[in-house]
Scaffold this motif. Structure first.
Motif, PDB file in Angstrom:
ATOM      1  N   CYS A 159       0.722  -1.240   0.139  1.00 53.09           N
ATOM      2  CA  CYS A 159      -0.029  -0.155   0.060  1.00 53.09           C
ATOM      3  C   CYS A 159       0.904   1.262  -0.013  1.00 53.09           C
ATOM      4  O   CYS A 159       0.655   2.461   0.848  1.00 53.09           O
ATOM      5  N   PHE A 160       1.572   1.361  -0.905  1.00 54.89           N
ATOM      6  CA  PHE A 160       2.717   2.658  -1.128  1.00 54.89           C
ATOM      7  C   PHE A 160       3.535   2.868  -0.246  1.00 54.89           C
ATOM      8  O   PHE A 160       4.037   3.939   0.122  1.00 54.89           O
ATOM      9  N   ARG A 161       3.995   1.686   0.872  1.00 53.11           N
ATOM     10  CA  ARG A 161       4.999   2.010   1.744  1.00 53.11           C
ATOM     11  C   ARG A 161       6.280   1.464   1.286  1.00 53.11           C
ATOM     12  O   ARG A 161       7.015   2.046   1.974  1.00 53.11           O
ATOM     13  N   PHE A 162       6.480   0.599   0.700  1.00 53.86           N
ATOM     14  CA  PHE A 162       7.776  -0.151   0.539  1.00 53.86           C
ATOM     15  C   PHE A 162       8.582   0.902  -0.463  1.00 53.86           C
ATOM     16  O   PHE A 162       8.303   1.822  -1.082  1.00 53.86           O
ATOM     17  N   SER A 163       9.884   0.485  -0.497  1.00 50.68           N
ATOM     18  CA  SER A 163      10.792   1.394  -1.236  1.00 50.68           C
ATOM     19  C   SER A 163      10.713   1.416  -2.513  1.00 50.68           C
ATOM     20  O   SER A 163      11.438   2.139  -3.399  1.00 50.68           O
ATOM     21  N   THR A 165       7.993   1.827  -4.294  1.00 53.36           N
ATOM     22  CA  THR A 165       6.965   2.763  -4.825  1.00 53.36           C
ATOM     23  C   THR A 165       7.637   4.024  -5.352  1.00 53.36           C
ATOM     24  O   THR A 165       8.604   4.664  -4.945  1.00 53.36           O
ATOM     25  N   THR A 166       7.127   4.427  -6.594  1.00 57.33           N
ATOM     26  CA  THR A 166       7.720   5.590  -7.483  1.00 57.33           C
ATOM     27  C   THR A 166       6.640   6.449  -7.545  1.00 57.33           C
ATOM     28  O   THR A 166       5.467   6.179  -7.539  1.00 57.33           O
ATOM     29  N   PRO A 167       6.820   7.657  -8.081  1.00 55.93           N
ATOM     30  CA  PRO A 167       5.820   8.626  -8.513  1.00 55.93           C
ATOM     31  C   PRO A 167       4.877   8.002  -9.655  1.00 55.93           C
ATOM     32  O   PRO A 167       3.714   8.317  -9.459  1.00 55.93           O
ATOM     33  N   LEU A 170       2.233   5.959  -7.617  1.00 55.35           N
ATOM     34  CA  LEU A 170       1.398   6.981  -6.921  1.00 55.35           C
ATOM     35  C   LEU A 170       0.464   7.440  -8.150  1.00 55.35           C
ATOM     36  O   LEU A 170      -0.911   7.569  -7.746  1.00 55.35           O
TER      37      LEU A 170
END
Lengths: 318, 318
Positions: A159-163, A165-167, A170
């Motif tokens: 849910c967009f917490r891990f490393s 995750t990119t722009p 999102l």
């Protein structure tokens, strides 16, 4: 052979019938990506279905409704979704190894087993590639596709917490929300909500947690008795091995699951600088530097003593 | 008086010296928004600082470094950030009530106490308004501002999990990541790792949890005794109000914190369709539709009875 997006799009356009494959022990990325792509191919007037994955747990069923088939239809092009290697095919797809024509994936470790593979390791989730592909194919993203794709994006990023995750991740999530994805319901079900049995399990693990070596080592264990007392099933213990890992300052987190046979399965999660696989090798186990495991047939107490000895030996923590 | 964005921007432009105020028991939205706005005003060549908030816990210090002052500088315009009402000022800012000229906020319940207020309730976080404002002011967003604003966005949305998360929130988060926000470090510190004292608190809350109305209502309470037993400080109880919210099937989650004075503070979190702010209004409280609160001076048992009555009255759940 790996290929570019435009060649992959052409290869999809050129075919009329597809069977989509997902990986064993499937997660929201392989299933959500396959579900959205299957719907997208159908929206283009093509035949498409997903091979039933026998490992898929109940909570994914709503995303797959009406999309799965029990076996490969005659003449369908085999399209692997989020599958890094043929060794990751579920049992019922094993006979298809060596015959897979197309693959869409985001694993840098993809072995290139398919005739034509489009692999983008910079994407956090395979779902990002599927959104891109659907846009290239000119398929409007329906609410059902958007929900499946949001599931894919959110699953592989915690849910967009891990490393990872990119722009882009999102922004694609924002786009899926606008396209009608039930983002809150998915967040709730997959990331916020736990069953009462799971909460009870965590409460009991918390009561029994051992913190050693000045807070650097945490040990907790799950027994069949504990599961019974909490009314827990296998669905309630998913990822429970991460439980001792969440504590501030813990560098080596030990989780021991005792099976009904009495055998103990150890999961060890470690900070960078502590090689979990070397530690578990002392017990005949193995894995990765940050996450490894070992089995101890003698049971819980022996497992606890052995893994603590091995940690002490390798790190000096005791 | 509430105003439009452009009039608010003009009011900011017209002044040269600001003191930013944050709310009591400050979270990442009020502090992160104030930190970014303070840096932005300084980047425009204005005098700006944040009034030291005595309630701010240690983990926010890195975001506030070099920005805070112990008291109001002579002649500074008072600018409230994310403060719905003057009753939410921290103790050391109480003397400033009635003198606050500007307010930027996203609470629909904002009382309009400031001379000029820009309030956008459709924004999940005050941070979204601050980004918008900085853009209008022509301030390039630095990495330090971006981290503070990412903290703001992620705090008020539970790291993009809550129902208030919009496509705009996600796109602004993407933009902050591109501007240099340390998104992963913030996610780890604020959403993945917990202190041992926090884990102990959650374990004891789990032991004491009440599940009512066939699983639709959950109630748990935190007392000073429980905090003492767990060795917990204020830093360990942040967001603990979400604890009963995580249980599958719970539509109204009640968390009651008993203060050392004996007063009980209720936090109510609800599913869509249940208006938490209406329920809390029965107890003289307020807030948002999905999250609201009220204070009950009579203490824990009275608070529990009153909020359960109010829930029954508004929803029929009992």
């Amino acid at each position: 052979m790996t290929t570019t997006r435009s060649d992959f799009v052409s290869a999809i356009r050129a075919q009329d019938s597809f069977l989509l494959l997902t990986h064993r022990r499937p997660d929201g990325d392989t299933l959500g990506s396959a579900a959205a792509l299957c719907r997208g191919l159908r929206a283009l007037g093509k035949q498409a279905s997903i091979l039933h994955n026998p490992d898929a747990i109940e909570k994914y069923s709503p995303f797959l409704q009406g999309l799965t088939v029990p076996q490969a239809p005659e003449g369908a092009v085999l399209l692997a979704v989020d599958i890094a290697s043929e060794s990751l095919l579920p049992d019922n797809a094993r006979p298809l190894a060596g015959k897979i024509q197309l693959c869409i994936d985001h694993h840098g470790s993809n072995t290139g087993y398919a005739g034509l593979s489009w692999v983008q390791p910079e994407c956090a989730a395979c779902g990002e590639l599927v959104i891109d592909l659907l846009e290239q194919l000119g398929v409007p993203i329906s609410a059902a596709m958007a929900s499946a794709l949001y599931l894919a994006l959110s699953t592989d990023t915690g849910c967009f917490r891990f490393s990872n995750t990119t722009p882009n991740t999102l922004r694609r999530a924002a786009q899926m929300q606008e396209a009608g994805a039930e983002t809150f319901a998915i967040n709730q079900q997959f990331f916020s909500i736990k069953s009462l049995a799971r909460l009870r399990l965590e409460t009991m693990l918390g009561e029994r947690l051992e913190v050693l070596a000045g807070g650097r080592i945490a040990v907790c264990s799950l027994t069949p008795e504990l599961m019974r007392v909490c009314g827990a099933t296998d669905a309630d213990i998913e990822d429970l091995a991460n439980f001792p890992r969440q504590i501030e300052g813990v560098a080596a987190a030990v989780y021991i699951r005792v099976l009904p046979s009495g055998e103990a399965k150890i999961s060890l999660r470690t900070d960078p600088g502590i090689d979990a696989s070397r530690i578990c090798a002392h017990l005949g186990g193995g894995g990765h530097a940050a996450a490894a495991g070992a089995a101890v047939p003698e049971g819980l107490e022996a497992a606890r003593a052995k893994i603590l000895d091995a940690i002490a030996l390798e790190t000096g923590l005791a």
